[in-house]
Design a protein around this motif. Sequence first.
Motif, PDB file in Angstrom:
ATOM      1  N   PRO A  73      -8.707  15.520  -5.328  1.00  0.00           N
ATOM      2  CA  PRO A  73      -9.441  16.782  -5.456  1.00  0.00           C
ATOM      3  C   PRO A  73     -10.409  17.042  -4.307  1.00  0.00           C
ATOM      4  CG  PRO A  73     -10.281  15.154  -7.004  1.00  0.00           C
ATOM      5  CD  PRO A  73      -9.032  14.572  -6.411  1.00  0.00           C
ATOM      6  N   ARG A  74     -10.637  16.045  -3.451  1.00  0.00           N
ATOM      7  CA  ARG A  74     -11.508  16.256  -2.298  1.00  0.00           C
ATOM      8  C   ARG A  74     -10.774  16.954  -1.155  1.00  0.00           C
ATOM      9  NH1 ARG A  74     -13.379  10.189  -1.475  1.00  0.00           N
ATOM     10  NH2 ARG A  74     -11.126  10.030  -1.752  1.00  0.00           N
ATOM     11  N   LYS A  75      -9.482  17.148  -1.325  1.00  0.00           N
ATOM     12  CA  LYS A  75      -8.678  17.784  -0.297  1.00  0.00           C
ATOM     13  C   LYS A  75      -8.137  19.136  -0.792  1.00  0.00           C
ATOM     14  CE  LYS A  75      -7.302  13.518   2.059  1.00  0.00           C
ATOM     15  NZ  LYS A  75      -6.168  12.699   2.548  1.00  0.00           N
ATOM     16  N   VAL A  76      -7.791  19.984   0.173  1.00  0.00           N
ATOM     17  CA  VAL A  76      -7.334  21.336  -0.131  1.00  0.00           C
ATOM     18  C   VAL A  76      -6.018  21.590   0.593  1.00  0.00           C
ATOM     19  CG1 VAL A  76      -7.854  23.799   0.158  1.00  0.00           C
ATOM     20  CG2 VAL A  76      -9.686  22.195  -0.423  1.00  0.00           C
ATOM     21  N   LYS A  77      -5.078  22.185  -0.124  1.00  0.00           N
ATOM     22  CA  LYS A  77      -3.820  22.599   0.495  1.00  0.00           C
ATOM     23  C   LYS A  77      -4.044  23.892   1.268  1.00  0.00           C
ATOM     24  CE  LYS A  77      -1.880  22.521  -3.559  1.00  0.00           C
ATOM     25  NZ  LYS A  77      -0.891  22.671  -4.662  1.00  0.00           N
ATOM     26  N   LEU A  78      -3.434  23.972   2.428  1.00  0.00           N
ATOM     27  CA  LEU A  78      -3.620  25.136   3.298  1.00  0.00           C
ATOM     28  C   LEU A  78      -2.582  26.210   2.981  1.00  0.00           C
ATOM     29  CD1 LEU A  78      -4.268  23.294   6.680  1.00  0.00           C
ATOM     30  CD2 LEU A  78      -5.948  24.286   5.138  1.00  0.00           C
ATOM     31  N   ASP A  79      -3.074  27.441   2.756  1.00  0.00           N
ATOM     32  CA  ASP A  79      -2.148  28.551   2.540  1.00  0.00           C
ATOM     33  C   ASP A  79      -2.070  29.400   3.821  1.00  0.00           C
ATOM     34  OD1 ASP A  79      -4.513  29.905   2.640  1.00  0.00           O
ATOM     35  OD2 ASP A  79      -4.338  30.867   0.681  1.00  0.00           O
ATOM     36  N   LEU A  80      -1.500  30.578   3.691  1.00  0.00           N
ATOM     37  CA  LEU A  80      -1.248  31.431   4.853  1.00  0.00           C
ATOM     38  C   LEU A  80      -2.520  31.775   5.611  1.00  0.00           C
ATOM     39  CD1 LEU A  80       0.722  33.221   6.485  1.00  0.00           C
ATOM     40  CD2 LEU A  80       0.281  35.044   4.829  1.00  0.00           C
ATOM     41  N   TYR A  81      -3.635  31.946   4.880  1.00  0.00           N
ATOM     42  CA  TYR A  81      -4.883  32.331   5.526  1.00  0.00           C
ATOM     43  C   TYR A  81      -5.661  31.117   6.026  1.00  0.00           C
ATOM     44  CZ  TYR A  81      -3.953  36.829   3.289  1.00  0.00           C
ATOM     45  OH  TYR A  81      -3.382  38.001   2.896  1.00  0.00           O
ATOM     46  N   LEU A  82      -5.770  30.089   5.198  1.00  0.00           N
ATOM     47  CA  LEU A  82      -6.570  28.929   5.576  1.00  0.00           C
ATOM     48  C   LEU A  82      -5.982  28.186   6.766  1.00  0.00           C
ATOM     49  CD1 LEU A  82      -7.593  27.461   2.090  1.00  0.00           C
ATOM     50  CD2 LEU A  82      -8.864  29.019   3.573  1.00  0.00           C
ATOM     51  N   VAL A  83      -4.665  28.186   6.901  1.00  0.00           N
ATOM     52  CA  VAL A  83      -4.039  27.448   8.004  1.00  0.00           C
ATOM     53  C   VAL A  83      -4.414  28.082   9.348  1.00  0.00           C
ATOM     54  CG1 VAL A  83      -1.869  28.740   8.162  1.00  0.00           C
ATOM     55  CG2 VAL A  83      -1.902  26.296   8.689  1.00  0.00           C
ATOM     56  N   GLN A  84      -4.813  29.362   9.323  1.00  0.00           N
ATOM     57  CA  GLN A  84      -5.176  30.037  10.568  1.00  0.00           C
ATOM     58  C   GLN A  84      -6.516  29.559  11.120  1.00  0.00           C
ATOM     59  OE1 GLN A  84      -4.451  34.372  10.560  1.00  0.00           O
ATOM     60  NE2 GLN A  84      -3.436  34.088   8.590  1.00  0.00           N
ATOM     61  N   LEU A  85      -7.246  28.757  10.321  1.00  0.00           N
ATOM     62  CA  LEU A  85      -8.498  28.186  10.809  1.00  0.00           C
ATOM     63  C   LEU A  85      -8.251  27.048  11.786  1.00  0.00           C
ATOM     64  CD1 LEU A  85     -10.436  28.024   7.411  1.00  0.00           C
ATOM     65  CD2 LEU A  85     -10.535  29.831   9.125  1.00  0.00           C
ATOM     66  N   LEU A  86      -7.034  26.534  11.809  1.00  0.00           N
ATOM     67  CA  LEU A  86      -6.700  25.397  12.659  1.00  0.00           C
ATOM     68  C   LEU A  86      -6.145  25.872  14.005  1.00  0.00           C
ATOM     69  CD1 LEU A  86      -4.842  23.166  10.036  1.00  0.00           C
ATOM     70  CD2 LEU A  86      -7.287  23.291  10.487  1.00  0.00           C
ATOM     71  N   GLY A  87      -6.122  24.955  14.970  1.00  0.00           N
ATOM     72  CA  GLY A  87      -5.494  25.242  16.246  1.00  0.00           C
ATOM     73  C   GLY A  87      -3.983  25.293  16.101  1.00  0.00           C
ATOM     74  N   LYS A  88      -3.301  25.810  17.117  1.00  0.00           N
ATOM     75  CA  LYS A  88      -1.854  25.978  17.034  1.00  0.00           C
ATOM     76  C   LYS A  88      -1.129  24.655  16.832  1.00  0.00           C
ATOM     77  CE  LYS A  88      -1.525  30.280  19.668  1.00  0.00           C
ATOM     78  NZ  LYS A  88      -0.941  30.962  20.845  1.00  0.00           N
ATOM     79  N   GLU A  89      -1.570  23.613  17.527  1.00  0.00           N
ATOM     80  CA  GLU A  89      -0.914  22.317  17.375  1.00  0.00           C
ATOM     81  C   GLU A  89      -1.192  21.725  16.000  1.00  0.00           C
ATOM     82  OE1 GLU A  89       1.262  20.834  19.338  1.00  0.00           O
ATOM     83  OE2 GLU A  89       1.191  22.649  20.583  1.00  0.00           O
ATOM     84  N   GLU A  90      -2.429  21.893  15.524  1.00  0.00           N
ATOM     85  CA  GLU A  90      -2.780  21.370  14.203  1.00  0.00           C
ATOM     86  C   GLU A  90      -1.978  22.054  13.112  1.00  0.00           C
ATOM     87  OE1 GLU A  90      -7.223  19.873  13.696  1.00  0.00           O
ATOM     88  OE2 GLU A  90      -7.160  21.888  14.530  1.00  0.00           O
ATOM     89  N   GLN A  91      -1.708  23.336  13.281  1.00  0.00           N
ATOM     90  CA  GLN A  91      -0.967  24.065  12.258  1.00  0.00           C
ATOM     91  C   GLN A  91       0.413  23.469  12.025  1.00  0.00           C
ATOM     92  OE1 GLN A  91      -0.865  28.269  13.069  1.00  0.00           O
ATOM     93  NE2 GLN A  91      -3.085  28.418  13.333  1.00  0.00           N
ATOM     94  N   LYS A  92       0.978  22.862  13.063  1.00  0.00           N
ATOM     95  CA  LYS A  92       2.305  22.268  12.936  1.00  0.00           C
ATOM     96  C   LYS A  92       2.264  20.910  12.233  1.00  0.00           C
ATOM     97  CE  LYS A  92       3.704  24.395  17.323  1.00  0.00           C
ATOM     98  NZ  LYS A  92       4.155  24.110  18.712  1.00  0.00           N
ATOM     99  N   GLN A  93       1.105  20.266  12.249  1.00  0.00           N
ATOM    100  CA  GLN A  93       1.021  18.892  11.773  1.00  0.00           C
ATOM    101  C   GLN A  93       0.238  18.736  10.470  1.00  0.00           C
ATOM    102  OE1 GLN A  93      -0.748  16.737  15.023  1.00  0.00           O
ATOM    103  NE2 GLN A  93       0.715  17.511  16.534  1.00  0.00           N
ATOM    104  N   VAL A  94      -0.659  19.678  10.163  1.00  0.00           N
ATOM    105  CA  VAL A  94      -1.582  19.514   9.039  1.00  0.00           C
ATOM    106  C   VAL A  94      -1.252  20.514   7.944  1.00  0.00           C
ATOM    107  CG1 VAL A  94      -3.997  19.555   8.317  1.00  0.00           C
ATOM    108  CG2 VAL A  94      -3.388  18.702  10.594  1.00  0.00           C
TER     109      VAL A  94
END
Length: 612
Positions: free
Chosen positions: A449-470
């Motif tokens: 519960p300390r972690k959050v799954k990334l959806d379409l909007y939240l994933v945009q907070l990451l860098g382009k490379e991170e989006q592919k891996q996280v």
Amino acid sequence: MFKRPFQIKSQAPVRSSDRRKLRADILARFSPLLLEDDLNAAGWKTGDEVVHEKVETSNGNVVAIYRIHNQPWWFRAADERIYPSVYTLWLLPNSFVVLSTHAFVMGKLLGGADLMLPGVVIPKAGLPQLRPGDPVSVNVLDRKHPDGTPSLCVGQALVSTEDAKAEGMRGKGVYILHWTGDWLWKSGDKTKADVTEGTANEGVSDDDEGQEEVISDSAFDGDTVDVPVREEGFPSAEERIADVQDAEDTPNQDAIDEIASVATGPTYEDVDGLLQQALLQALKVKLLPVVESTREVLPMAGSTFFSAYIQTSVPGGGKVDVAKTSYKKLSKFLKAQDKRGLIKVKEMKGEVMITGINKLHPEIVSFQPFRQPKLSQGAASVPVASTAVPPEPAGSITVSNLYKPHGTGTKEVFAEAGKDVHVLYTASEVREVVQQYVKDKGLVHSEDPRKVKLDLYLVQLLGKEEQKQVDVIGRDELGKRFLEQCQSHYELVIPGEEPIVRKGAPPPILITIERRHGNKVVTKVSGLETYSIDPEKSAEDLRSRCGTGTTVQPQAGSNPTRPQYELIVQGSKAKEVCEYLDERWRVPFTGRGNAKSSSLIQVTDKVQNKRQ
């Protein structure tokens, strides 16, 4: 939305291709309750002409109305969502989600109030499944109408069914957009719904059988459907509360208190009036004097104008929540004032900017300013044009970091949460919105519960490379990333003055120790004016405190019309200057005289070649 007359801006038939698209959009939005055959049976055939009307409501919202056979069938609100009119509800009674309420609450809804959750009647079948933003119709379900009346209002759900139950059915449940008797209804053929009494059945709980009727039939089938809240014979708030104390869906005191607020709380019209008074006070008393003395304050961000000027001008010293007005968003309110001719606004990079004030507008000229409560310790207001030496402050200068949704993904999250993206928020408020969004969207990691799954909007907070891996992220890291994507502002509160809200980080007071003219060491201090610190007074005080010479001179490169001054103290006196700023002017984070750099004080020792 349609409480007052609206203005038709344009009217034109819809092309056949757009008619098909409109029909498909409607069927998709109201599926699975609404089917193609239902539309045909109700009288809207595929080839029928649809007329598109673009109208502007009294509060400045632009709304699209779709007429079929000269009757308003659908409207597209400012949020771009499509809703049925009450005429469509009556033609298709089984095609839309329905919530039920008490008859006396319906009387309030027909005057423009929103539906509070304690006023919802829960049938034995339970509540329908709703999500925030879903369209909802509202009818009456009671002893006289055990099958429920036809729906008389159309609105937007503000909470999900699960959240409503979790909160004990407290708070606001439905934002009412349109009702029988408003001006959209009046633009049709003005037929009324058939609300004749039915017979008892299982549509209502057994407890309702013993309830006393609290509203006359004239509320629904008389000459008018806009029911006055205090009409003769209409029950008082006390009588209404007593009537629902035995109801199955209002078992606790909190719910009864909410019902009381429905009967006695301020309406949109009340809050709109309060906001308008605050605007006129802010313009005439606070902003116009500054603009007339120097035009450098304009253009000004709308959020700054609201936070620093309007909020500090509310009658009685209170606050106004734009979300509780008919405008809903600050940008719409400001644009509406532009259309009225009070101010001039221009949208720049997504921000509504105040670019001018019409000081000759009749409302401003005739407005009589009211007396505001005296500022308490630590309170603040906008700086006015004055050259007077400020009095010794009673409290400390405070700086608060504020954030506005700005970067990719942040605006979408706030919009989904129903928050105004043009308003400034504290860091804790931003984190609260993000955590609520995570909860509402079911993004909490099932195993951790300390972690959050990334959806379409939240994933945009990451860098382009991170989006592919996280695909998951820690809650704390998510909050940090979210704040980084927001636009930073700060609110500077100087005791005895209005708060100042600006973009970016607060400019620090610069204290520089340097050698000049051989071995002569001096301490230069600049940036005092930002914090309303008088350089001449400070020079006099430091001359006595340090036992050395002081001078004040214009700072090189400053604006000649509004010069910034540089205070020079003989000797290496950074520690003494910091102590003085802390004790006399209450500038925070000075290190209690240790001469260390902080968020508001930057100390540089060029003699020792280091920054402290």
